[in-house]
Design a protein around this motif. Structure first.
Motif, short mmCIF file in Angstrom:
data_model
loop_
_atom_site.label_atom_id
_atom_site.label_comp_id
_atom_site.label_asym_id
_atom_site.label_seq_id
_atom_site.Cartn_x
_atom_site.Cartn_y
_atom_site.Cartn_z
N LEU A 60 0.94 -1.09 0.03
CA LEU A 60 -0.05 -0.05 0.04
C LEU A 60 1.00 1.19 0.09
CD1 LEU A 60 -2.87 -0.76 2.47
CD2 LEU A 60 -2.78 -0.62 0.17
N PRO A 61 0.53 2.25 -1.00
CA PRO A 61 1.50 3.23 -1.09
C PRO A 61 1.59 4.17 0.08
CG PRO A 61 0.18 3.07 -3.15
CD PRO A 61 -0.37 2.05 -2.07
N ASN A 110 2.42 27.33 -1.32
CA ASN A 110 0.97 26.67 -1.76
C ASN A 110 1.10 25.22 -2.39
OD1 ASN A 110 -1.20 28.23 -1.50
ND2 ASN A 110 -1.34 28.92 -3.63
N VAL A 111 1.96 24.42 -1.44
CA VAL A 111 2.00 23.21 -1.78
C VAL A 111 1.78 21.99 -0.83
CG1 VAL A 111 3.85 21.39 -2.08
CG2 VAL A 111 4.10 23.56 -3.33
N VAL A 112 0.81 21.24 -0.87
CA VAL A 112 0.47 20.29 0.40
C VAL A 112 1.72 19.46 0.75
CG1 VAL A 112 -1.32 18.46 0.94
CG2 VAL A 112 -1.69 20.29 -0.57
N LYS A 164 -1.45 13.88 -3.14
CA LYS A 164 -2.89 13.92 -3.62
C LYS A 164 -3.63 12.68 -3.25
CE LYS A 164 -5.68 15.46 -7.38
NZ LYS A 164 -5.38 16.37 -8.80
N ASP A 165 -4.79 12.74 -2.52
CA ASP A 165 -5.51 11.66 -2.26
C ASP A 165 -6.35 11.18 -3.48
OD1 ASP A 165 -8.20 11.11 0.13
OD2 ASP A 165 -7.00 9.73 -0.92
N TRP A 166 -5.89 10.07 -4.27
CA TRP A 166 -6.38 9.59 -5.24
C TRP A 166 -7.54 8.68 -5.28
CZ3 TRP A 166 -5.22 11.97 -9.73
CH2 TRP A 166 -3.77 12.46 -9.64
N LEU A 203 -4.12 6.51 -15.29
CA LEU A 203 -3.65 7.36 -16.49
C LEU A 203 -3.95 8.72 -15.75
CD1 LEU A 203 -4.78 5.58 -19.81
CD2 LEU A 203 -2.44 6.12 -19.03
N ARG A 204 -5.07 8.84 -14.99
CA ARG A 204 -5.15 10.47 -14.51
C ARG A 204 -4.15 10.59 -13.55
NH1 ARG A 204 -7.68 13.95 -13.41
NH2 ARG A 204 -9.86 13.90 -12.60
N ARG A 205 -3.50 9.68 -12.80
CA ARG A 205 -2.31 9.85 -11.76
C ARG A 205 -1.08 10.13 -12.68
NH1 ARG A 205 -2.05 5.80 -6.93
NH2 ARG A 205 -0.10 6.79 -6.81
N LEU A 206 -1.00 9.33 -14.06
CA LEU A 206 0.11 9.79 -14.68
C LEU A 206 0.08 11.39 -15.34
CD1 LEU A 206 0.97 6.68 -16.66
CD2 LEU A 206 2.28 7.75 -14.91
#
Lengths: 219, 213
Positions: free
Chosen positions: A26-27, A51-53, A134-136, A152-155
């Motif tokens: 699990l990542p 402005n970076v999480v 980011k919480d995918w 593909l959205r993650r990429l």
């Protein structure tokens, strides 16, 4: 393709992942391990733009005595000195914040005084910023995409982050070039000015000495 | 019906397995003598890649700092990769086996150095993995390759960013030095010339003059 059967099979998936060394599958639980010395603090830092999480998770790893895991304290400071996270006497913790100013963010860890052992302890830190934080899962739920489309959205997110980083590097290079050019001009002007100071000072010297000798009637 | 559901479950797990590659952000650590970072490699044959840059090194005197040493040790204790005396470099090699790898920075000098590093462990499913799990498509291999290519671009960017930070420190130091040393030079020059005049006056003063002859 995966819509129907997934909700019914949520628990078996989690069970199997839990049984098969899921800390590395699990990542969420990927991390680097650091050793914290028995005295003194260990700090890690990163230079982050605004402005970076930032999402981080830390935990103490002690395989020797699992009953009495040593505790640590943690502190995270912003570049202006504000205390973003402070934790005492804990074996694990996490912090999340969005950076408001760009600069060096430092996270420091130290051993608590309650443990008299002289050994170093191992701390695992999972530090993620920007697109990696980011919480995918929530994106997948919200937009109802899964499988290959989610990957593909993650990429695509990674590619956008790459472009953002390029723009940032370009701006930094422009700032540095400006500083370099100002320094270049200053070197030239200050060298000429130093020559001028030399000449002015020697002229003043000679003028003063001449006036002095005339006053003393030596010349 | 149940087989279809379980089939989809295993396929999803396969996808999760393939696309969870280890990744850390580029952190900076201050190296006094030795600093070690550990990272776990899940599969044998994974590509361990990364870079490190000495960001805040002793830029006071001399640009020929000996640099720091970087040594990667396998779980058995063998040195897998080593770089000596550099102020920043990239590395990439295949993990000989899975397990906990140790990445160490050695600072030969007593001045502490800040090192910014990035380590990435990438896994691309091989034909062996494809053969083992029949629900893995060749598309997963291509997606993993694409992901690894994008990660390598990100790694290069982090390297550039760290080098840019170091360059900025050098620039700031140069700017301060130019102003500081120039103003100091003027003051020193003026002081020395005033001292010269005072000394010459002293040589020609009456008390000294009477002692001549």
């Amino acid at each position: 393709m995966f819509s129907g059967g997934l909700t019914a099979c949520f628990w078996p998936i989690i069970l199997v992942l839990c049984l098969t060394r899921n800390t590395y599958i699990l990542p969420v639980a990927e991390a680097i391990w650091l050793t914290i010395p028995s005295s003194g603090t260990k700090c890690v830092s990163e230079e982050i733009q605004s402005n970076v999480v930032v999402l981080a998770d830390y935990y103490v790893i002690d395989e020797n005595n699992p009953d009495q895991i040593p505790t640590i304290s943690a502190r995270v400071t912003s570049p202006f000195g504000n205390n973003l996270h402070h934790n005492e006497n804990a074996t694990h913790g996490q912090f999340a914040f969005t950076t408001s100013e760009s600069g060096n963010y430092i996270a420091c860890f130290w051993k608590d005084g309650s443990h008299k052992q002289d050994s170093e302890l191992t701390l695992g830190i999972d530090w993620k910023i920007g697109i990696a934080a980011k919480d995918w899962d929530s994106v997948a739920k919200k937009e109802k995409i899964e499988g290959v489309e989610l990957v593909l959205r993650r990429l695509q997110g990674t590619v956008e982050a790459i472009r953002g980083n390029l723009v940032y590097l370009k701006d930094r290079e422009a700032d540095m070039r400006e500083v370099s050019e100002i320094t270049n001009a200053r070197v030239a002007w200050f060298s000429i000015a130093s020559l001028g100071v030399c000449i002015v000072v020697s002229v003043l010297q000679i003028w003063y000495l001449k006036r002095y000798f005339v006053k003393k009637k030596l010349i | 019906m149940m087989e279809k559901i379980w089939g989809k479950t295993w396929a999803l797990m396969g996808l999760v397995l393939l696309n969870s590659v280890s990744n850390v952000s580029s952190l900076s650590v201050t190296v006094n003598d030795v600093e070690c970072v550990y990272e776990y490699v899940i599969y044998e044959g994974d590509t361990i890649s990364g870079n490190f840059v000495v960001v805040d090194h002793d830029i006071f005197w001399g640009s020929d700092h000996p640099g720091i040493d970087f040594i990667v040790t396998s779980p058995e204790g063998n040195t897998v990769h080593s770089l000596k005396g550099t102020s920043g470099d990239k590395f990439e090699f295949k993990a000989p086996r899975n397990g906990m790898f140790k990445f160490c920075f050695h600072n030969p000098y007593s001045t502490p150095e800040t090192v910014s590093f990035y380590i990435h462990i990438g896994h691309i499913p091989t034909e062996h993995d494809l053969a083992k799990d029949e629900h893995l498509n060749p598309i997963n291999v291509k997606i993993a390759e694409l992901r690894e290519a994008l990660e390598s671009v990100t790694a290069e960017q982090k390297y550039l960013k760290a080098r840019d930070t170091r360059h900025r420190h050098t620039n700031e130091s140069t700017r301060k030095r130019v102003i500081g040393y120039a103003v100091g030079e003027y003051i020193l020059l003026t002081l020395v010339s005033i001292l010269q005049v005072i000394y010459i006056r002293h040589l020609f003063s009456k008390s000294v003059a009477y002692n001549r002859v």
